[in-house]
Design a protein around this motif. Structure first.
Motif, PDB file in Angstrom:
ATOM      1  N   ILE A  12      67.469  35.598  62.265  1.00 30.37           N
ATOM      2  CA  ILE A  12      67.632  35.889  63.692  1.00 30.37           C
ATOM      3  C   ILE A  12      68.665  36.976  63.957  1.00 30.37           C
ATOM      4  CG2 ILE A  12      66.876  33.596  64.405  1.00 30.37           C
ATOM      5  CD1 ILE A  12      69.759  32.752  64.652  1.00 30.37           C
TER       6      ILE A  12
ATOM      7  N   ASP B  45      56.941  24.619  59.843  1.00 29.07           N
ATOM      8  CA  ASP B  45      55.689  24.995  60.489  1.00 29.07           C
ATOM      9  C   ASP B  45      54.708  23.868  60.145  1.00 29.07           C
ATOM     10  OD1 ASP B  45      53.110  26.029  61.050  1.00 29.07           O
ATOM     11  OD2 ASP B  45      53.865  28.077  60.905  1.00 29.07           O
TER      12      ASP B  45
ATOM     13  N   HIS C 229      62.873  21.603  64.274  1.00 23.75           N
ATOM     14  CA  HIS C 229      62.765  22.913  64.899  1.00 23.75           C
ATOM     15  C   HIS C 229      61.821  23.830  64.112  1.00 23.75           C
ATOM     16  CE1 HIS C 229      66.835  22.263  67.107  1.00 23.75           C
ATOM     17  NE2 HIS C 229      65.837  21.707  67.731  1.00 23.75           N
ATOM     18  N   ARG C 230      61.092  24.646  64.839  1.00 21.07           N
ATOM     19  CA  ARG C 230      59.992  25.411  64.247  1.00 21.07           C
ATOM     20  C   ARG C 230      60.459  26.420  63.197  1.00 21.07           C
ATOM     21  NH1 ARG C 230      56.619  29.860  65.651  1.00 21.07           N
ATOM     22  NH2 ARG C 230      54.494  29.537  64.895  1.00 21.07           N
ATOM     23  N   ASP C 231      61.706  26.869  63.289  1.00 22.20           N
ATOM     24  CA  ASP C 231      62.191  27.799  62.262  1.00 22.20           C
ATOM     25  C   ASP C 231      62.496  27.082  60.945  1.00 22.20           C
ATOM     26  OD1 ASP C 231      64.309  26.616  63.741  1.00 22.20           O
ATOM     27  OD2 ASP C 231      65.731  28.097  63.006  1.00 22.20           O
ATOM     28  N   HIS C 232      62.364  25.744  60.954  1.00 24.05           N
ATOM     29  CA  HIS C 232      62.591  24.963  59.731  1.00 24.05           C
ATOM     30  C   HIS C 232      61.337  24.257  59.235  1.00 24.05           C
ATOM     31  CE1 HIS C 232      67.050  25.335  59.619  1.00 24.05           C
ATOM     32  NE2 HIS C 232      66.828  25.648  60.886  1.00 24.05           N
TER      33      HIS C 232
ATOM     34  N   HIS D 263      64.857  33.167  56.148  1.00 28.69           N
ATOM     35  CA  HIS D 263      65.574  32.259  57.036  1.00 28.69           C
ATOM     36  C   HIS D 263      66.209  31.110  56.253  1.00 28.69           C
ATOM     37  CE1 HIS D 263      66.831  31.236  60.987  1.00 28.69           C
ATOM     38  NE2 HIS D 263      66.198  30.069  61.015  1.00 28.69           N
TER      39      HIS D 263
ATOM     40  N   PHE E 177      59.748  31.397  60.303  1.00 27.19           N
ATOM     41  CA  PHE E 177      60.306  32.706  59.966  1.00 27.19           C
ATOM     42  C   PHE E 177      60.286  32.964  58.459  1.00 27.19           C
ATOM     43  CE2 PHE E 177      63.280  32.072  63.864  1.00 27.19           C
ATOM     44  CZ  PHE E 177      62.210  32.291  64.718  1.00 27.19           C
ATOM     45  N   SER E 178      59.562  32.143  57.716  1.00 31.47           N
ATOM     46  CA  SER E 178      59.580  32.207  56.255  1.00 31.47           C
ATOM     47  C   SER E 178      58.237  32.685  55.708  1.00 31.47           C
ATOM     48  CB  SER E 178      59.901  30.824  55.670  1.00 31.47           C
ATOM     49  OG  SER E 178      61.063  30.275  56.258  1.00 31.47           O
TER      50      SER E 178
ATOM     51  N   GLY F 124      59.787  27.156  57.331  1.00 31.55           N
ATOM     52  CA  GLY F 124      59.585  27.305  58.762  1.00 31.55           C
ATOM     53  C   GLY F 124      58.857  28.569  59.143  1.00 31.55           C
TER      54      GLY F 124
ATOM     55  N   HIS G 191      69.622  30.769  57.150  1.00 32.85           N
ATOM     56  CA  HIS G 191      69.550  30.719  58.615  1.00 32.85           C
ATOM     57  C   HIS G 191      69.975  32.054  59.218  1.00 32.85           C
ATOM     58  CE1 HIS G 191      69.659  29.008  62.671  1.00 32.85           C
ATOM     59  NE2 HIS G 191      68.981  27.975  62.153  1.00 32.85           N
TER      60      HIS G 191
END
Length: 211
Positions: free
Chosen positions: A178, A51, A46-49, A8, A27-28, A25, A175
């Motif tokens: 997704i 955790d 944001h959670r994808d950036h 991501h 997704f990593s 994040g 990014h």
């Protein structure tokens, strides 16, 4: 500098024994990205950036780890004390021996009914720029752009325009967890001919790359 993508928007930068991680994040591959890292930069909440739970655990396990993030993220990293520093746009500091400059300030608009959150873009050693979730253009020459390839707040035309506006020597996609792999072929087919006209070398990731 060597850049390694860990999924991501998460990229690890290494140079001479120094290591800095951007946007680890959900997704990593966080275990690999944070292993032995000296510093972490977070663009936004944001959670994808970020955790937050796993980043806190990594920082608690290694008291030497330092983290820079906008206030909403810093407030989530409870109990880390001086290991965490709040950062906003227009700042300059040292992180793991890298010179970092910050730009922007706001996440790109997703929809008028969705609140805009703080977002900081980072320029590392006057070379590598990670914009987070924004199309902010730093008023500096950029060698390597970490390009948000697809997002709920963008379309291909805007991605191409952003590359033209920044005009880096080279660009690598981020990014992108997704979307299916087919998207990268579509983006490359549209972006590469235009990028070449503006002197930009758009590349995919094939393991670690040089900045």
């Amino acid at each position: 500098m060597q850049l390694t993508k860990y999924g991501h928007s998460c990229v690890r930068i290494e140079d001479g024994g120094r290591s800095l991680v951007l946007d680890p994040g959900a997704f990593s591959d966080l275990d690999a990205a944070l292993d032995g890292a000296h510093a972490v930069l977070i663009t936004h909440e944001h959670r994808d950036h970020v955790d937050a739970d796993r980043l806190c655990a990594a920082a608690q396990a290694d008291p030497r780890l330092r983290i820079w993030a906008p206030r909403p993220v810093a407030e989530q990293l409870v109990g880390l004390g001086e290991q965490v520093a709040e950062v906003g746009p227009g700042e300059s500091f040292q992180a793991a021996g890298f010179t970092v400059q910050t730009f922007g300030g706001q996440h790109a608009l997703i929809h008028p009914l969705i609140p805009i959150v703080a977002n900081v873009g980072y320029l590392i050693d006057e070379a590598v720029f990670h914009p987070g979730d924004s199309f902010v253009v730093p008023p500096r020459a950029v060698q390597t752009l970490l390009l948000p390839a697809v997002a709920p707040w963008s379309k291909v035309a805007e991605v191409i325009d952003y590359v033209i506006a920044v005009r880096p020597a080279r660009a690598y996609p981020i990014h992108d967890a997704i979307v299916a792999d087919a998207y990268h072929g579509i983006l490359k087919g549209n972006l590469v001919p235009i990028a070449e006209r503006f002197g930009v070398d758009y590349r995919g990731w094939d393991g670690p790359v040089s900045a």
